[in-house]
Design a protein around this motif. Structure first.
Motif, mmCIF file in Angstrom:
data_model
loop_
_atom_site.group_PDB
_atom_site.id
_atom_site.type_symbol
_atom_site.label_atom_id
_atom_site.label_comp_id
_atom_site.label_asym_id
_atom_site.label_seq_id
_atom_site.Cartn_x
_atom_site.Cartn_y
_atom_site.Cartn_z
ATOM 1 N N TRP A 51 0.829 -1.203 0.000
ATOM 2 C CA TRP A 51 0.000 0.000 0.000
ATOM 3 C C TRP A 51 0.868 1.259 0.000
ATOM 4 C CZ3 TRP A 51 -0.069 3.449 4.194
ATOM 5 C CH2 TRP A 51 0.516 2.991 5.373
ATOM 6 N N THR A 52 0.234 2.356 -0.363
ATOM 7 C CA THR A 52 0.916 3.643 -0.412
ATOM 8 C C THR A 52 -0.100 4.762 -0.217
ATOM 9 O OG1 THR A 52 2.300 5.115 -1.747
ATOM 10 C CG2 THR A 52 0.676 3.799 -2.920
ATOM 11 N N SER A 76 -3.529 3.879 -10.687
ATOM 12 C CA SER A 76 -3.294 4.438 -9.347
ATOM 13 C C SER A 76 -3.726 5.898 -9.293
ATOM 14 C CB SER A 76 -1.813 4.318 -8.986
ATOM 15 O OG SER A 76 -1.416 2.970 -8.905
ATOM 16 N N ALA A 124 -3.735 0.364 -2.818
ATOM 17 C CA ALA A 124 -3.138 -0.919 -2.453
ATOM 18 C C ALA A 124 -3.320 -1.923 -3.580
ATOM 19 C CB ALA A 124 -3.773 -1.447 -1.166
ATOM 20 N N TYR A 169 6.242 -2.742 -8.496
ATOM 21 C CA TYR A 169 5.334 -2.026 -7.599
ATOM 22 C C TYR A 169 6.103 -1.196 -6.573
ATOM 23 C CZ TYR A 169 1.840 -5.139 -9.635
ATOM 24 O OH TYR A 169 1.018 -5.824 -10.511
ATOM 25 N N TYR A 211 4.791 1.544 -4.003
ATOM 26 C CA TYR A 211 4.053 0.620 -3.126
ATOM 27 C C TYR A 211 5.060 -0.096 -2.224
ATOM 28 C CZ TYR A 211 -0.198 1.345 -5.865
ATOM 29 O OH TYR A 211 -1.304 1.902 -6.477
#
Length: 247
Positions: free
Chosen positions: A110-111, A205, A216, A230, A235
């Protein structure tokens, strides 16, 4: 004692209790009912029986999570054949659990920051109902094991890249909670190695970031190439998970 905590039945109350855990934010639907249990340092949830795919999850220290899983399974909370998400478990710990017939290790990446601009991401477009036949054909060829398919009601939207009239890359928005979730990303084998995976991931994204503060996706640890991509796109935060199928 396992506590079915009515005070945590409210989604926001539960999220506050787990410090806004990104995986819990992703897992809990915003409109459907769910049940919650706590024991020691573990918190578990159960989604409605009609839910497709995994029907619940538990977070917390692995030992406490396994203990809660065993108790809830014994009480019939998780039916045979249904999948449940748990923290990453060592093989020896998993082998000691009698209520499991299968398992998969995977990473929830996730980010909070959209990826840096990628060459070709402007080619990513939102697809429509008319694109279903092409989506099915592309997925059958390039990612036949994917559960993200045009007839899956968990898919919110589809995105893709075209080369002329040909659909050559696609990905699904499978957001359920309030974390934008990318799934089923794939590129036509004939067009791989041209940066389309990065373009697709970045474009999707950015589209989902317009609606969600966290993004995510899921990836298997053995998929080293995808992990590298990723992470390069931002991420980098990870929740290691083991999904188990109940006996």
């Amino acid at each position: 004692m396992v506590i079915a905590d009515a005070a945590l039945a409210e989604r926001q109350a539960l999220l506050n209790a787990v410090d806004q855990h990104p995986f819990v934010r992703h897992s809990l639907p915003t409109q459907e009912p769910f049940r919650v249990w706590r024991r020691n340092g573990a918190v578990g949830w159960r989604l409605p029986a009609a839910t497709l795919g995994p029907v619940g999850g538990i977070i917390g220290p692995p030992a406490e999570a396994l203990d809660l899983f065993g108790r809830l399974t014994a009480e019939g909370v998780f039916e045979p054949g249904r999948w449940v998400h748990l923290p990453r478990l060592a093989p020896e710990a998993l082998a000691a659990v009698p209520g499991v017939t299968d398992h998969e290790d995977w990473d929830f990446l996730w980010t909070a920051t959209p990826p840096p601009p990628q060459l070709g991401e402007e080619r990513v477009v939102r697809l429509s109902e008319a694109d279903r036949p092409e989506l099915t054909a592309l997925i059958d060829e390039s990612y036949p094991t994917s559960t993200a398919r045009p007839d899956n009601p968990q898919v919110v939207d589809w995105y893709g890249i075209r080369e002329g009239d040909r659909l050559i890359a696609c990905g699904a928005d499978r957001t359920r909670g309030d974390v934008g979730f990318l799934a089923g990303l794939t590129v036509d084998p004939a067009f791989r190695g041209r940066g389309l995976g990065a373009a697709l991931t970045a474009g999707m994204s950015r589209a989902l970031a317009a609606r969600h503060d966290l993004l995510a996706l899921g990836v298997y640890p053995a998929n080293v190439g995808a992990l590298r991509l990723y992470r390069r796109l931002g991420y980098t935060a990870v929740v290691p998970l083991t999904s188990v199928r109940c006996a």
